[in-house]
Design a protein around this motif. Sequence first.
Motif, PDB file in Angstrom:
ATOM      1  N   PRO A   1       1.289  -1.201   0.076  1.00  0.00           N
ATOM      2  CA  PRO A   1      -0.093  -0.526   0.158  1.00  0.00           C
ATOM      3  C   PRO A   1       0.563   1.405  -0.339  1.00  0.00           C
ATOM      4  O   PRO A   1       0.698   2.414  -0.641  1.00  0.00           O
ATOM      5  CB  PRO A   1      -1.081   0.132   1.427  1.00  0.00           C
ATOM      6  N   ALA A   2       1.795   1.003   0.935  1.00  0.00           N
ATOM      7  CA  ALA A   2       3.052   2.482   1.335  1.00  0.00           C
ATOM      8  C   ALA A   2       3.877   2.596  -0.779  1.00  0.00           C
ATOM      9  O   ALA A   2       2.927   3.781  -1.200  1.00  0.00           O
ATOM     10  CB  ALA A   2       4.440   2.163   1.461  1.00  0.00           C
ATOM     11  N   VAL A   3       3.759   1.681  -1.029  1.00  0.00           N
ATOM     12  CA  VAL A   3       4.535   1.591  -3.033  1.00  0.00           C
ATOM     13  C   VAL A   3       3.075   2.136  -3.611  1.00  0.00           C
ATOM     14  O   VAL A   3       3.608   3.473  -4.671  1.00  0.00           O
ATOM     15  CB  VAL A   3       5.490   0.274  -3.229  1.00  0.00           C
ATOM     16  N   ALA A   4       1.744   1.216  -3.800  1.00  0.00           N
ATOM     17  CA  ALA A   4       1.123   1.506  -4.614  1.00  0.00           C
ATOM     18  C   ALA A   4       0.532   3.588  -3.822  1.00  0.00           C
ATOM     19  O   ALA A   4       0.033   3.900  -5.664  1.00  0.00           O
ATOM     20  CB  ALA A   4      -0.097   1.049  -3.951  1.00  0.00           C
ATOM     21  N   SER A   5       0.508   3.945  -2.864  1.00  0.00           N
ATOM     22  CA  SER A   5      -0.157   5.317  -2.487  1.00  0.00           C
ATOM     23  C   SER A   5       1.306   6.410  -3.346  1.00  0.00           C
ATOM     24  O   SER A   5       0.782   7.166  -4.635  1.00  0.00           O
ATOM     25  CB  SER A   5       0.009   5.176  -0.859  1.00  0.00           C
ATOM     26  N   GLY A   6       2.374   6.126  -3.849  1.00  0.00           N
ATOM     27  CA  GLY A   6       3.241   6.656  -4.057  1.00  0.00           C
ATOM     28  C   GLY A   6       3.400   6.479  -5.775  1.00  0.00           C
ATOM     29  O   GLY A   6       3.403   7.714  -6.147  1.00  0.00           O
ATOM     30  N   ILE A   7       3.034   5.571  -6.199  1.00  0.00           N
ATOM     31  CA  ILE A   7       3.159   5.415  -7.758  1.00  0.00           C
ATOM     32  C   ILE A   7       1.944   6.317  -7.822  1.00  0.00           C
ATOM     33  O   ILE A   7       1.787   7.027  -8.659  1.00  0.00           O
ATOM     34  CB  ILE A   7       2.530   3.792  -8.282  1.00  0.00           C
ATOM     35  N   LYS A   8       0.410   5.633  -7.052  1.00  0.00           N
ATOM     36  CA  LYS A   8      -0.586   6.803  -7.723  1.00  0.00           C
ATOM     37  C   LYS A   8      -0.473   8.492  -7.690  1.00  0.00           C
ATOM     38  O   LYS A   8      -0.980   9.374  -8.854  1.00  0.00           O
ATOM     39  CB  LYS A   8      -1.689   6.196  -6.716  1.00  0.00           C
ATOM     40  N   ARG A   9       0.319   9.257  -6.512  1.00  0.00           N
ATOM     41  CA  ARG A   9       0.022  10.042  -6.166  1.00  0.00           C
ATOM     42  C   ARG A   9       1.273  10.894  -8.114  1.00  0.00           C
ATOM     43  O   ARG A   9       1.370  11.811  -8.231  1.00  0.00           O
ATOM     44  CB  ARG A   9       1.309  10.545  -4.861  1.00  0.00           C
ATOM     45  N   VAL A  10       2.218   9.881  -8.149  1.00  0.00           N
ATOM     46  CA  VAL A  10       2.950  10.041  -9.393  1.00  0.00           C
ATOM     47  C   VAL A  10       2.233   9.959 -11.068  1.00  0.00           C
ATOM     48  O   VAL A  10       2.566  10.924 -11.470  1.00  0.00           O
ATOM     49  CB  VAL A  10       4.134   9.473  -8.993  1.00  0.00           C
ATOM     50  N   HIS A  11       1.313   9.387 -10.750  1.00  0.00           N
ATOM     51  CA  HIS A  11       0.752   8.916 -11.573  1.00  0.00           C
ATOM     52  C   HIS A  11      -0.696   8.750 -11.515  1.00  0.00           C
ATOM     53  O   HIS A  11      -1.610   7.570 -11.739  1.00  0.00           O
ATOM     54  CB  HIS A  11       1.139   7.503 -12.384  1.00  0.00           C
ATOM     55  N   PRO A  12      -0.859   9.977 -11.294  1.00  0.00           N
ATOM     56  CA  PRO A  12      -3.074   9.706 -11.221  1.00  0.00           C
ATOM     57  C   PRO A  12      -3.750   9.072 -11.559  1.00  0.00           C
ATOM     58  O   PRO A  12      -5.145   9.044 -11.492  1.00  0.00           O
ATOM     59  CB  PRO A  12      -3.338  11.642 -10.728  1.00  0.00           C
ATOM     60  N   ASP A  13      -3.625   9.571 -13.015  1.00  0.00           N
ATOM     61  CA  ASP A  13      -4.429   9.164 -14.016  1.00  0.00           C
ATOM     62  C   ASP A  13      -4.207   7.230 -14.162  1.00  0.00           C
ATOM     63  O   ASP A  13      -4.963   6.854 -15.445  1.00  0.00           O
ATOM     64  CB  ASP A  13      -4.309   9.296 -15.285  1.00  0.00           C
TER      65      ASP A  13
END
Length: 248
Positions: free
Chosen positions: A73-85
């Motif tokens: 979840p921490a890794v996914a949080s970072g990914i989603k914030r960098v790639h919001p779409d």
Amino acid sequence: MRSVFEYTKGMRETELHYCPGCTHGIAHRLIMEILEERGDLGNCIAVSPVGCSIVAHQYMNVDMLESPHGRAPAVASGIKRVHPDAMVFTYQGDGDLASIGTSEIIHAAERGEKFCTFFINNAIYGMTGGQMAPTTLVGQKATTCIEGRTVAQAGYPLRMSEMIATVEGAVYVERVTLSSPADVRKAKRAIQRAFQVQDKKLGFAFVEILSTCPTNWGLSPTKSMEWLKENMIPYYPVQQFKCPEEVR
């Protein structure tokens, strides 16, 4: 004869390593079918941590990263914030998410992170040899509780969907099972709703999938499915806990 992988571009044409009767393959296929139907195979980033699904990237035809145990979840949080779409999801087992990763998943939900988590609950540690997990049922035997889990020694099994449903940032929470063709269709609809929640940027989406582990349960594939129905579903009821109006 056509290969089953020819029916969806989301699955790589690679032989699955999972044990006979394991339902990881069904869960993989449902997620990939939905991404293909949405046209999001090329717009998806997934995270898989330690566990039986650590090699999921060999089967799911999307960009995937491996994370440390429990930290998806921490890794996914970072990914989603960098790639919001991008469509972002974590694929986690109960030994991972409900144990070392409990704080990670709760805080991701609390922050309302806009990705999906697909939680495979087979009530045991699968990859490492069948030890008791936080989701192991009372009385269920494992290599670390050979006479069965007791409340006095290990407490009660965690109901993760019920816990996450109390968190305001988690807007969609549902528990499904893969026990029958009808259940598989319902599971697919739940996964579809989870991606719709993410697409609409409504908040965190969580789908718990009750699954089998014939090898570590010491049962045949058929008997393990019966055991799931008779023992897991009464304790982990299949139901929708939260769902926003926009995706009903």
